[in-house]
Scaffold this active site. Sequence first.
Site, PDB file in Angstrom:
ATOM      1  N   THR A 190      15.093 -17.267   3.702  1.00 54.57           N
ATOM      2  CA  THR A 190      15.384 -17.659   2.720  1.00 54.57           C
ATOM      3  C   THR A 190      14.546 -18.767   2.297  1.00 54.57           C
ATOM      4  O   THR A 190      13.303 -19.220   1.715  1.00 54.57           O
ATOM      5  CB  THR A 190      16.701 -18.456   2.213  1.00 54.57           C
ATOM      6  OG1 THR A 190      17.772 -17.317   1.703  1.00 54.57           O
ATOM      7  CG2 THR A 190      17.176 -19.291   1.137  1.00 54.57           C
ATOM      8  N   ASN A 195      16.575  -5.126  -0.177  1.00 61.05           N
ATOM      9  CA  ASN A 195      18.195  -5.563   1.174  1.00 61.05           C
ATOM     10  C   ASN A 195      18.853  -4.320  -0.231  1.00 61.05           C
ATOM     11  O   ASN A 195      20.181  -4.555   0.453  1.00 61.05           O
ATOM     12  CB  ASN A 195      18.266  -6.400   0.964  1.00 61.05           C
ATOM     13  CG  ASN A 195      18.179  -7.183  -0.250  1.00 61.05           C
ATOM     14  OD1 ASN A 195      17.170  -7.053  -1.281  1.00 61.05           O
ATOM     15  ND2 ASN A 195      19.109  -7.957  -1.027  1.00 61.05           N
ATOM     16  N   GLN A 243      14.191  -7.463   6.038  1.00 57.30           N
ATOM     17  CA  GLN A 243      15.319  -6.321   6.209  1.00 57.30           C
ATOM     18  C   GLN A 243      14.151  -5.242   6.296  1.00 57.30           C
ATOM     19  O   GLN A 243      14.556  -4.868   6.807  1.00 57.30           O
ATOM     20  CB  GLN A 243      15.115  -5.118   3.856  1.00 57.30           C
ATOM     21  CG  GLN A 243      16.183  -6.031   3.830  1.00 57.30           C
ATOM     22  CD  GLN A 243      17.885  -6.155   4.727  1.00 57.30           C
ATOM     23  OE1 GLN A 243      18.118  -5.314   5.684  1.00 57.30           O
ATOM     24  NE2 GLN A 243      19.075  -6.999   4.304  1.00 57.30           N
ATOM     25  N   HIS A 261      18.496 -12.636  11.962  1.00 59.38           N
ATOM     26  CA  HIS A 261      19.203 -12.308  12.422  1.00 59.38           C
ATOM     27  C   HIS A 261      19.698 -10.463  11.416  1.00 59.38           C
ATOM     28  O   HIS A 261      20.863 -10.557  11.041  1.00 59.38           O
ATOM     29  CB  HIS A 261      20.267 -12.938  12.004  1.00 59.38           C
ATOM     30  CG  HIS A 261      20.795 -12.966  10.130  1.00 59.38           C
ATOM     31  ND1 HIS A 261      21.342 -12.222   9.228  1.00 59.38           N
ATOM     32  CD2 HIS A 261      19.723 -13.529   8.899  1.00 59.38           C
ATOM     33  CE1 HIS A 261      20.959 -12.984   8.225  1.00 59.38           C
ATOM     34  NE2 HIS A 261      20.063 -13.342   7.532  1.00 59.38           N
ATOM     35  N   THR A 269      13.345 -30.088  14.296  1.00 62.70           N
ATOM     36  CA  THR A 269      13.092 -30.436  15.839  1.00 62.70           C
ATOM     37  C   THR A 269      13.216 -28.876  15.729  1.00 62.70           C
ATOM     38  O   THR A 269      13.753 -28.361  14.938  1.00 62.70           O
ATOM     39  CB  THR A 269      14.678 -31.023  16.364  1.00 62.70           C
ATOM     40  OG1 THR A 269      14.465 -32.427  16.314  1.00 62.70           O
ATOM     41  CG2 THR A 269      14.602 -30.557  17.648  1.00 62.70           C
ATOM     42  N   CYS A 303      24.498 -11.751  -0.520  1.00 62.16           N
ATOM     43  CA  CYS A 303      24.557 -12.717  -1.032  1.00 62.16           C
ATOM     44  C   CYS A 303      24.360 -12.626  -2.423  1.00 62.16           C
ATOM     45  O   CYS A 303      25.083 -14.161  -2.711  1.00 62.16           O
ATOM     46  CB  CYS A 303      22.423 -12.909  -0.833  1.00 62.16           C
ATOM     47  SG  CYS A 303      22.734 -12.712   0.419  1.00 62.16           S
TER      48      CYS A 303
END
Lengths: 384, 384
Positions: free
Chosen positions: B72, B151, B179, B201, B237, B324
């Site tokens: 995203t 997706n 995807q 992920h 970071t 989503c």
Amino acid sequence: MKKIYLDYAATTPVDQRVLEEMKPYFNKDFGNTMSVHSSGRAAKSAIDDARERVAKLMGAKPLRIIFTGSATESNNTVLKGIAFANKDKGNHIITSKIEHDCVLNSARWLEKRGFKVTYLDVDKYGLVDPNDVEKAITDKTILVSIMHANNEIGTIEPIEEIGKICKRKKVYFHTDAAQSFGKIPIDVDKMNLDLVTVNAHKMYGPQGVGALYIREGVKIDPILHGGGHEFGLRSSTSNVPGIVGFGKAAELRMKEMKDEAKKLTKLRDRLIEGVLKIENSRLNGHPTKRLPNNTNFSFSFIEGEALVLHLDMKGVDASTGSACSSKSLEPSHVLTAIGLKHDQAHGSLRLSLGKDTKDKDIDYVLEILPGIVKNLRMISPFKD
Amino acid sequence: MKKIYLDYAATTPVDQRVLEEMKPYFNKDFGNTMSVHSSGRAAKSAIDDARERVAKLMGAKPLRIIFTGSATESNNTVLKGIAFANKDKGNHIITSKIEHDCVLNSARWLEKRGFKVTYLDVDKYGLVDPNDVEKAITDKTILVSIMHANNEIGTIEPIEEIGKICKRKKVYFHTDAAQSFGKIPIDVDKMNLDLVTVNAHKMYGPQGVGALYIREGVKIDPILHGGGHEFGLRSSTSNVPGIVGFGKAAELRMKEMKDEAKKLTKLRDRLIEGVLKIENSRLNGHPTKRLPNNTNFSFSFIEGEALVLHLDMKGVDASTGSACSSKSLEPSHVLTAIGLKHDQAHGSLRLSLGKDTKDKDIDYVLEILPGIVKNLRMISPFKD
């Protein structure tokens, strides 16, 4: 070789108890929080628990917390999200000259888009004067953003006083508490905070997770658009293990913050006392209004970078400037803002303490540092 | 109860080998990549290795990869970052109606700020016609953004053909490969890609880490301003363990993608064949130009949500619409774009496969699904 980590202000190790709590969410209880099946619901429930724990550490309601990817993202969201959502009300933002780069650079970005920004001066300790905030507020002011504690010099700002002024003047008040969260108390109501930036990796939680407190009724736009996660304010598949880790870290801080602060303050003050015996050294930041774990020194005639490298060779991890700007050749904007000349600002050393710091670590630094400074000065081109 | 996860398109479990590689970076070899001491340098070196591995999986040079917090965020960076950096050149963006919400909602946000967006139609399989892309390009066009694979319905777009057109027309070409990355081959040069969004992920890496490929010479602004991490393009970071995990996941995909795709394609096709025996069912997406792990069906007269909950009660994790948007009441924009009526779009079921999916899992779904559909239809108010 002995290895002493004194750069807790840059990032902290993840507490083993935090890591244990995260582990199942990587590949046992994993799921997408937006899925309606049981794995999704379990993931959702895990981040709701974390939300509660993070909220509790700042006296907030859980539903007023959104999780982000970092303090930088939270600060960008505040500056840009408040600016865009409230531009009908005004175009003026007040901040200080010693904020973190992510606040300052977001502010500069907004300046190019028609917003006006006041960058308040600080005193020689890095303190913002609440009167200056009050004087700077106009009827066009939509946001005041002053950090809770400075990342380089550890100075704790008079947030509560500034909060009162902002409340009275009806201007949103944001504080970047990335360095202070879990180290010193923070309370959104007592301090009249409308927005608070926090993150996990400075308080023994994982890197890659931040959060943002947003008081009910505050008008703010998201900066990440998408699937509508985090109440529509931060789209992205939730980083479940990371968020769970943040929650656990917050819970531990709740219990352990006070004792750790007491312990670190003692170590800090002993370190300061010892280092200041080195001639032509000075402490940057306030002697008492400072984070329990922060020390920051300047040594005339030498480069901070050289100091850090020599300490590194002796097994001590330290930093010069802040970690975020340590690779730039510019002297720290914080140190120049408190009045240091360029060469003093270049010769700065930040030693930041944490849960594993021991008396003997301080002994060791006090044993080796004077010699390193002396040697560097012998070869220094700056020392007439 | 038997537990079968068939929602790999929403999120995947972290591969145990990935997790093992991540572990030391939480609290042994931890450090801030911007610190100059040895811990900082070790962290920096770890993310550089990961950069190389992620780059390799798309045939890119390592220094052209920046790490972000999610797909995203990468997609938001592309849409907004290209728009802001190239507004002197033009204000027109081309995308499709079946992109992920983070592309579509970023595009809509830009429309409110003076940019023009063309949302291309797709055919009944969800395919974008490259000729439509060519026709839509004007001298004001600064970006074409078409996803690699969808997706929800798994349709693989003709990226290579679109890439050729964009190259000839000298327009930046972006693909959202969230995807497809690690599931089917992608090559930035062969496909003429200027920008590629990927994340960890969905390919057995951790949540909370994405990346963005940016071809040399592409003008793009950051959306997160701050300390200047990731070559000044993504401040925050670095999430070292997460990035290390992404790197390991990419390395494993490099070796295992081909065999897994072969295995999953077989399972997928058997699942499709079996499910389509249920009357008034249809396959959404293309029969062959689809991701090896994706199936998406519509069942007339019933709600997808009810299907998912009944499967859940029998131990199967599935999804309706995409993860989503699964909590919104709107029917999927993807399914309506391929021509499904609202009730068909509401009755959709996505079963997405992954590394642990076995023949007997497919058997089990084929055993229970017809009964669930039958029972739901018996109580359906939609059936005549």
